[in-house]
Design an enzyme around this catalytic site. Structure first.
Site, PDB file in Angstrom:
ATOM      1  N   HIS A  23       0.835  -1.198   0.000  1.00  0.00           N
ATOM      2  CA  HIS A  23       0.000   0.000   0.000  1.00  0.00           C
ATOM      3  C   HIS A  23       0.874   1.255   0.000  1.00  0.00           C
ATOM      4  O   HIS A  23       0.612   2.206  -0.746  1.00  0.00           O
ATOM      5  CB  HIS A  23      -0.925  -0.017   1.223  1.00  0.00           C
ATOM      6  CG  HIS A  23      -1.882  -1.172   1.229  1.00  0.00           C
ATOM      7  ND1 HIS A  23      -3.258  -1.003   1.190  1.00  0.00           N
ATOM      8  CD2 HIS A  23      -1.687  -2.511   1.246  1.00  0.00           C
ATOM      9  CE1 HIS A  23      -3.851  -2.195   1.207  1.00  0.00           C
ATOM     10  NE2 HIS A  23      -2.917  -3.121   1.242  1.00  0.00           N
ATOM     11  N   ASP A 128      -5.997   5.446   1.335  1.00  0.00           N
ATOM     12  CA  ASP A 128      -6.292   4.025   1.337  1.00  0.00           C
ATOM     13  C   ASP A 128      -7.648   3.821   2.020  1.00  0.00           C
ATOM     14  O   ASP A 128      -7.963   4.517   2.989  1.00  0.00           O
ATOM     15  CB  ASP A 128      -5.189   3.332   2.156  1.00  0.00           C
ATOM     16  CG  ASP A 128      -5.122   1.851   1.906  1.00  0.00           C
ATOM     17  OD1 ASP A 128      -6.078   1.161   2.291  1.00  0.00           O
ATOM     18  OD2 ASP A 128      -4.119   1.394   1.349  1.00  0.00           O
ATOM     19  N   ASN A 360      -0.196  -5.601  -6.224  1.00  0.00           N
ATOM     20  CA  ASN A 360       0.971  -4.871  -6.707  1.00  0.00           C
ATOM     21  C   ASN A 360       1.842  -5.775  -7.583  1.00  0.00           C
ATOM     22  O   ASN A 360       2.246  -5.401  -8.685  1.00  0.00           O
ATOM     23  CB  ASN A 360       1.780  -4.395  -5.490  1.00  0.00           C
ATOM     24  CG  ASN A 360       2.392  -3.039  -5.700  1.00  0.00           C
ATOM     25  OD1 ASN A 360       1.954  -2.275  -6.543  1.00  0.00           O
ATOM     26  ND2 ASN A 360       3.405  -2.735  -4.922  1.00  0.00           N
ATOM     27  N   SER A 361       2.114  -6.984  -7.089  1.00  0.00           N
ATOM     28  CA  SER A 361       2.938  -7.944  -7.847  1.00  0.00           C
ATOM     29  C   SER A 361       2.254  -8.359  -9.146  1.00  0.00           C
ATOM     30  O   SER A 361       2.903  -8.484 -10.193  1.00  0.00           O
ATOM     31  CB  SER A 361       3.227  -9.190  -6.992  1.00  0.00           C
ATOM     32  OG  SER A 361       4.105  -8.871  -5.940  1.00  0.00           O
ATOM     33  N   GLU A 364       2.567  -5.462 -11.635  1.00  0.00           N
ATOM     34  CA  GLU A 364       3.947  -5.359 -12.139  1.00  0.00           C
ATOM     35  C   GLU A 364       4.214  -6.473 -13.146  1.00  0.00           C
ATOM     36  O   GLU A 364       4.753  -6.239 -14.233  1.00  0.00           O
ATOM     37  CB  GLU A 364       4.936  -5.431 -10.969  1.00  0.00           C
ATOM     38  CG  GLU A 364       4.926  -4.183 -10.112  1.00  0.00           C
ATOM     39  CD  GLU A 364       5.770  -4.283  -8.847  1.00  0.00           C
ATOM     40  OE1 GLU A 364       5.782  -3.316  -8.073  1.00  0.00           O
ATOM     41  OE2 GLU A 364       6.411  -5.341  -8.618  1.00  0.00           O
TER      42      GLU A 364
END
Length: 463
Positions: A23, A128, A360-361, A364
């Site tokens: 985050h 957030d 996030n991963s 990416e």
């Protein structure tokens, strides 16, 4: 982008992230994007978590980071216990004291918001979801607008909304709804309570920003936009928020990148389960043996899960089977410190990513065109892995969520690694991933769909 410079002194933007690495990272990336339009951006958090965000600013240009105004608030006291690798569910319950303490930042945050609002024509507060209560005082400022930044996939939001609120997927999605992983074992009651407590403050928002793209989640974005919640609030789908060319400056000295430079194209499997997963000794042993038996090249980031305060104490050293590193020398590299993930994924030698499927991963990996061996651990990860492996078909499942109580055997690891890295099936998946990645990178360039969404958001907040 210069068209916004005339309003840069009039509009101030504030980011308030949840203190958890994925985050902190996404909101810092978003800071850099907004700052590139000439707007002043303020990043508010406790001193130790702001330091964590700066220390791990993966792939971001230090010149861009230097333009962001960090407000390091006094850190409320909280317990920072080590993670439990043998916990019955993988959710990082040891982080709960950190997140509870973050709710105590409300008054210090309100002071900064009032000060910035007194000097700006408009104050734009982006937070957030789990920090909704912390920014609630922004609602009483006449020149402030509040927006929620969603750090999860749209499919995760849609499936959660539909499960929680008892609404039905439209008929054509009925089959998908039956197949989606359940939420059992994803989270603790404590984090669910914290999420539910934010709901009354979330009503103050003017809209939602999503780190996703219509190219990845088009049908689910359509579903979200048809829903009652999306009709109340504006929505922007601005992903990917990654830097276009990571690591031009930041990690040239990293030894694993030097090793990657010497490997053939698409030949290396990158293995990382993020900053919130703690694996048991038995899981680590089976994974190590599976990698060794697969005979495929790999970079394995082997670190314990973060504590709430990453600067306190020494993390647990995780043991691999005796002689493992000697036996895989030249084929595999074990990295025990912080690894530059965007640079590794963007490297031409990287051909696969074994991942927990944190959003996030996923973003990416998808953006850089790298297929995923999906191994979900908790939270939104079962839904994200389903999206990757079953819907956009840029990955394979290592373990289905229904089998989460079982230790993944070395033979399963070996099989999935070979399928992804050394088979026709893997080559097809890689081609699909690379094509999607190329389309997504184009969408983030001038004239592309994601860039238009971002321009639309900037035009909206500077109107």
């Amino acid at each position: 982008m210069d068209s916004c410079n005339s309003v840069s002194d009039e509009v101030a933007v504030v980011m308030v992230p949840l203190p958890a690495q994925g985050h902190l990272n996404q909101l810092l990336q978003f800071c850099c994007l907004i700052s590139s339009y000439g707007l002043p951006v303020h990043y508010i958090g406790s001193a130790i978590h702001n330091q964590q965000a700066r220390l791990r600013a993966n792939g971001l240009d230090p010149n861009k980071i230097s333009k962001i105004h960090f407000h390091d608030l006094p850190t409320p006291h909280f317990d920072s216990p080590p993670p439990n690798p043998n916990a019955p569910i993988k959710f990082p319950a040891h982080m709960q004291p950190t997140w509870d303490a973050s709710q105590l930042l409300r008054h210090a945050t309100a002071t900064i918001l009032r000060e910035l609002a007194s000097k700006a024509r408009k104050l734009v507060i982006i937070h957030d979801y789990l920090m909704s209560s912390v920014v609630q005082d922004g609602a009483s400022l006449s020149n402030a607008e509040i927006y929620t930044f969603n750090c999860v996939s749209v499919l995760c939001m849609v499936s959660y909304i539909y499960q929680q609120l008892g609404a039905q997927f439209v008929e054509k999605e009925g089959e998908l709804r039956e197949l989606l992983p359940t939420y059992g074992g994803c989270a603790t009651e404590e984090i669910m309570r914290l999420g539910a407590a934010q709901r009354e403050y979330a009503k103050f928002k003017a809209g939602d920003i999503h780190n996703s793209s219509r190219l990845i989640e088009g049908p689910f974005i359509d579903l979200l936009e048809q829903g009652e919640m999306a009709q109340k609030w504006s929505q922007w789908f601005i992903g990917p928020i990654l830097p276009g060319k990571p690591g031009l400056i930041s990690n040239k000295a990293n030894s694993c990148l030097d090793w990657l430079d010497q490997q053939p194209k698409n030949s290396v499997l990158y293995i990382s389960f993020g900053t919130m997963t703690s694996m048991s000794d038995k899981e680590v042993r089976e994974l190590a043996l599976g990698l060794e038996q697969s005979k495929q090249r790999f970079i394995w980031v082997l670190r314990d899960a973060d504590k709430g305060d990453i600067f306190s104490g020494t993390p647990r050293e995780i043991e691999v089977p005796e002689g493992f590193e000697e036996r895989v020398k030249g084929v595999g590299v074990v990295v025990r410190d912080w690894a530059p993930q965007p640079e590794i994924l963007a490297h031409p030698s990287t051909g696969g990513f074994m991942s927990h499927c944190g959003w996030n991963s996923c973003m990416e990996s998808i953006t850089f065109g790298v297929p995923i061996a999906a191994w979900p651990m908790h939270s939104d990860q079962p839904i994200n892995s389903f999206l990757v492996a079953k819907i956009i078909k840029t990955g394979l499942m290592v373990r289905e969520w229904a089998d989460r109580q079982e230790v993944v055997k070395s033979s399963t690891v070996e099989n999935v690694v070979r399928r992804l890295m050394a088979s026709e099936e893997g080559d097809e998946i890689r081609k699909r991933a690379q094509q999607l990645g190329e389309n997504i990178r184009k969408s983030a360039q001038e004239g592309g769909g994601s860039q238009k969404e971002l321009n639309s958001f900037i035009a909206h907040i500077t109107r």
